[in-house]
Design a protein around this motif. Structure first.
Motif, mmCIF file in Angstrom:
data_model
loop_
_atom_site.group_PDB
_atom_site.id
_atom_site.type_symbol
_atom_site.label_atom_id
_atom_site.label_comp_id
_atom_site.label_asym_id
_atom_site.label_seq_id
_atom_site.Cartn_x
_atom_site.Cartn_y
_atom_site.Cartn_z
ATOM 1 N N ASP A 223 53.541 -1.843 0.423
ATOM 2 C CA ASP A 223 53.077 -1.777 1.453
ATOM 3 C C ASP A 223 52.166 -0.537 0.456
ATOM 4 N N TRP A 224 51.429 -1.192 -0.269
ATOM 5 C CA TRP A 224 50.338 -0.463 -1.288
ATOM 6 C C TRP A 224 49.337 0.089 -0.515
ATOM 7 N N LYS A 225 49.445 0.009 0.283
ATOM 8 C CA LYS A 225 48.052 0.269 0.914
ATOM 9 C C LYS A 225 48.642 1.433 2.214
ATOM 10 N N GLY A 226 50.027 2.036 2.343
ATOM 11 C CA GLY A 226 50.392 3.306 2.985
ATOM 12 C C GLY A 226 50.721 4.103 2.249
ATOM 13 N N PHE A 227 50.543 3.880 0.526
ATOM 14 C CA PHE A 227 50.777 4.248 -0.088
ATOM 15 C C PHE A 227 49.757 5.108 -0.887
ATOM 16 N N MET B 219 46.101 5.327 0.669
ATOM 17 C CA MET B 219 45.695 6.298 0.673
ATOM 18 C C MET B 219 46.122 7.505 1.263
ATOM 19 N N PRO B 220 47.069 8.120 1.278
ATOM 20 C CA PRO B 220 47.551 9.241 1.120
ATOM 21 C C PRO B 220 46.848 9.176 0.115
ATOM 22 N N MET B 221 47.500 9.241 -1.253
ATOM 23 C CA MET B 221 47.150 9.342 -2.159
ATOM 24 C C MET B 221 45.875 9.521 -2.718
ATOM 25 N N ALA C 43 43.508 10.814 -0.412
ATOM 26 C CA ALA C 43 43.113 11.690 0.097
ATOM 27 C C ALA C 43 43.502 12.431 -0.818
ATOM 28 N N VAL C 44 44.425 13.333 -0.811
ATOM 29 C CA VAL C 44 45.472 14.284 -2.166
ATOM 30 C C VAL C 44 43.778 13.596 -3.319
ATOM 31 N N VAL C 45 43.987 13.229 -3.809
ATOM 32 C CA VAL C 45 43.015 13.557 -5.372
ATOM 33 C C VAL C 45 41.556 13.667 -4.298
ATOM 34 N N LEU C 46 40.558 12.995 -4.013
ATOM 35 C CA LEU C 46 39.281 14.026 -2.686
ATOM 36 C C LEU C 46 40.006 14.977 -2.024
#
Length: 59
Positions: free
Chosen positions: A37-41, A43-45, A47-50
């Protein structure tokens, strides 16, 4: 920090690693059958970088 304190902390860290090692091996074996589930990993990462980039730019 005294030398004996560093030695005690090092021994405690080693004991904690050895304590969690069997459970970690079981988790690795169980995760081989799990779906990826790479999308689930990512997307939050992302968001944190942004958010971090936003914080840096607003200084």
């Amino acid at each position: 920090m005294e030398l004996w304190e560093k030695i005690v902390i090092g021994i405690l860290m080693l004991l904690v690693v050895l304590w969690f090692l069997p459970g970690t091996r079981n988790m690795i074996e169980a995760s081989k059958d799990a779906p990826r589930d790479w999308k689930g990993f990512l997307m939050p990462m992302g968001a944190v970088v942004l958010f971090i980039v936003f914080l840096i730019l607003t200084l």
